[in-house]
Every structure is written in structure tokens, then in C-alpha cells.
Motif scaffolding. Structure first.
Motif, PDB file in Angstrom:
ATOM      1  N   PHE A  69       0.817  -1.204   0.000  1.00  0.00           N
ATOM      2  CA  PHE A  69       0.000   0.000   0.000  1.00  0.00           C
ATOM      3  C   PHE A  69       0.854   1.258   0.000  1.00  0.00           C
ATOM      4  O   PHE A  69       0.521   2.235  -0.663  1.00  0.00           O
ATOM      5  N   GLU A  70       1.929   1.240   0.753  1.00  0.00           N
ATOM      6  CA  GLU A  70       2.784   2.419   0.836  1.00  0.00           C
ATOM      7  C   GLU A  70       3.458   2.730  -0.494  1.00  0.00           C
ATOM      8  O   GLU A  70       3.828   3.866  -0.747  1.00  0.00           O
ATOM      9  N   SER A  71       3.607   1.720  -1.359  1.00  0.00           N
ATOM     10  CA  SER A  71       4.274   1.938  -2.640  1.00  0.00           C
ATOM     11  C   SER A  71       3.303   2.251  -3.776  1.00  0.00           C
ATOM     12  O   SER A  71       3.735   2.506  -4.895  1.00  0.00           O
ATOM     13  N   LEU A  72       1.997   2.256  -3.485  1.00  0.00           N
ATOM     14  CA  LEU A  72       1.007   2.503  -4.536  1.00  0.00           C
ATOM     15  C   LEU A  72       0.982   3.966  -4.975  1.00  0.00           C
ATOM     16  O   LEU A  72       1.263   4.864  -4.195  1.00  0.00           O
ATOM     17  N   ALA A  79      -5.738   0.434  -8.197  1.00  0.00           N
ATOM     18  CA  ALA A  79      -4.627  -0.319  -7.619  1.00  0.00           C
ATOM     19  C   ALA A  79      -4.850  -0.532  -6.121  1.00  0.00           C
ATOM     20  O   ALA A  79      -4.499  -1.581  -5.575  1.00  0.00           O
ATOM     21  N   ILE A  80      -5.457   0.448  -5.469  1.00  0.00           N
ATOM     22  CA  ILE A  80      -5.762   0.329  -4.044  1.00  0.00           C
ATOM     23  C   ILE A  80      -6.772  -0.795  -3.829  1.00  0.00           C
ATOM     24  O   ILE A  80      -6.611  -1.644  -2.943  1.00  0.00           O
ATOM     25  N   VAL A  81      -7.798  -0.827  -4.649  1.00  0.00           N
ATOM     26  CA  VAL A  81      -8.821  -1.869  -4.553  1.00  0.00           C
ATOM     27  C   VAL A  81      -8.188  -3.232  -4.802  1.00  0.00           C
ATOM     28  O   VAL A  81      -8.449  -4.198  -4.058  1.00  0.00           O
ATOM     29  N   ASP A  82      -7.345  -3.331  -5.817  1.00  0.00           N
ATOM     30  CA  ASP A  82      -6.674  -4.593  -6.116  1.00  0.00           C
ATOM     31  C   ASP A  82      -5.786  -5.045  -4.953  1.00  0.00           C
ATOM     32  O   ASP A  82      -5.745  -6.228  -4.613  1.00  0.00           O
ATOM     33  N   ALA A  83      -5.101  -4.092  -4.342  1.00  0.00           N
ATOM     34  CA  ALA A  83      -4.228  -4.429  -3.217  1.00  0.00           C
ATOM     35  C   ALA A  83      -5.034  -4.918  -2.013  1.00  0.00           C
ATOM     36  O   ALA A  83      -4.615  -5.837  -1.311  1.00  0.00           O
ATOM     37  N   MET A  84      -6.201  -4.328  -1.771  1.00  0.00           N
ATOM     38  CA  MET A  84      -7.070  -4.792  -0.689  1.00  0.00           C
ATOM     39  C   MET A  84      -7.517  -6.226  -0.958  1.00  0.00           C
ATOM     40  O   MET A  84      -7.500  -7.069  -0.062  1.00  0.00           O
TER      41      MET A  84
END
Length: 155
Positions: A69-72, A79-84
Motif C-alpha cells: 500500500f505504501e508503494s502505490l 490499484a488500491i482496490v486490487d491491493a485490498m
């Protein structure tokens, strides 16, 4: 259409949620009057896995999600949704490795938090600004879940 400040806000909220979980989970160390052996002791029904070992496994997954998340790019809410979603899947994958009863009891709530935050963020990305209040409420629930995880890991 989603504005840049809203997109950055979503990224900030996601990182804050994960950092909160990571911080709460990092407090999982022996409490006053408790030795490291007490925390590592296996309990009946845990199939040989101590609370500390199970907590470390979950914590490792949370730390990886936090780093992602910190690198998004904060301007890329998809991308945030995908990371979740990815974090929820990772927790699901390690669930079979968590045999400690206490940690296993909290793990589904952690998984659910990632899924629910991802779902709400997806709705916001899709233009449903009414979900912003849901995100704030989920932040509170996410923190409570993180605190329960930390309590299990420090008891």
C-alpha cells in the motif's frame, strides 16, 4: 468523476487502516509479568502452534500488505482496490496454516475487513460518494479488529 484529492484520500485511508492494523499487531509481545515462554506455549487443540507463531504468520502477511500500500500510486484507486483484494486473498491462503485456536478465531474478521474495505473503495471508485461514510465506519471497525488481534497476541 473521481477527483485527484479524493483518490489521494482513498490511498491515505487505506494506508492508515493497514498501518493501524500493523501497529496494533506489533504490540504482540509479552506483557508485564509474562515471559516469552508463556506467549510461545502451545495450548490444547492448537496442533503444536503457539500463539506467538500464529501471530507472527499473520503479522508477516499484514506487513507485506502495508508495504504494498505504501508503494502505490495515490492517483490510481483501482490499484488500491486490487491491493485490498490481494491482502484478503493472502490472509485466506495462510488461514490453513494458522492452527492456534485463538488466532484462528480472529483471522476471519481480519479477512472480512480487507474485503469490506476493498468493496467500499471499489464503490467509491465507481462514483458512489455516499460510501465515504461507510469507509469512515469501516475504519473504526478495522481498528477494533486490529486491537482484538493485538489482545490475542499479547495474552
Amino acid at each position: 468523476m473521481t477527483t485527484l484529492p479524493l483518490r489521494r484520500g482513498l490511498a491515505a485511508v487505506a494506508v492508515a487502516l493497514l498501518v493501524g492494523l500493523g501497529t496494533a499487531a506489533c504490540t504482540a509481545s509479552p506483557t508485564a509479568g509474562e515471559s516469552a515462554a508463556d506467549v510461545h506455549e502451545d495450548q490444547p487443540g492448537d496442533e503444536g502452534q503457539s500463539t506467538a507463531d500464529a501471530c507472527a504468520l499473520v503479522q508477516s502477511t499484514v506487513e507485506e500488505a502495508t508495504a504494498e500500500f505504501e508503494s502505490l500510486d495515490p492517483t490510481d484507486p483501482a490499484a488500491i482496490v486490487d491491493a485490498m483484494s490481494s491482502a484478503a486473498q493472502e490472509l485466506t491462503q495462510i488461514a490453513s496454516q494458522v492452527t492456534n485456536d485463538e488466532v484462528a478465531a480472529v483471522l476471519p474478521d481480519l479477512q472480512t475487513m480487507f474485503v469490506e474495505v476493498g468493496d467500499v473503495m471499489q464503490a467509491i471508485v465507481d462514483g458512489d460518494a455516499s460510501k465515504l461514510t461507510d469507509l469512515a465506519e469501516l475504519g473504526t471497525t478495522f481498528q477494533e479488529t486490529a486491537e482484538r488481534f493485538a489482545e490475542v497476541c499479547t495474552s
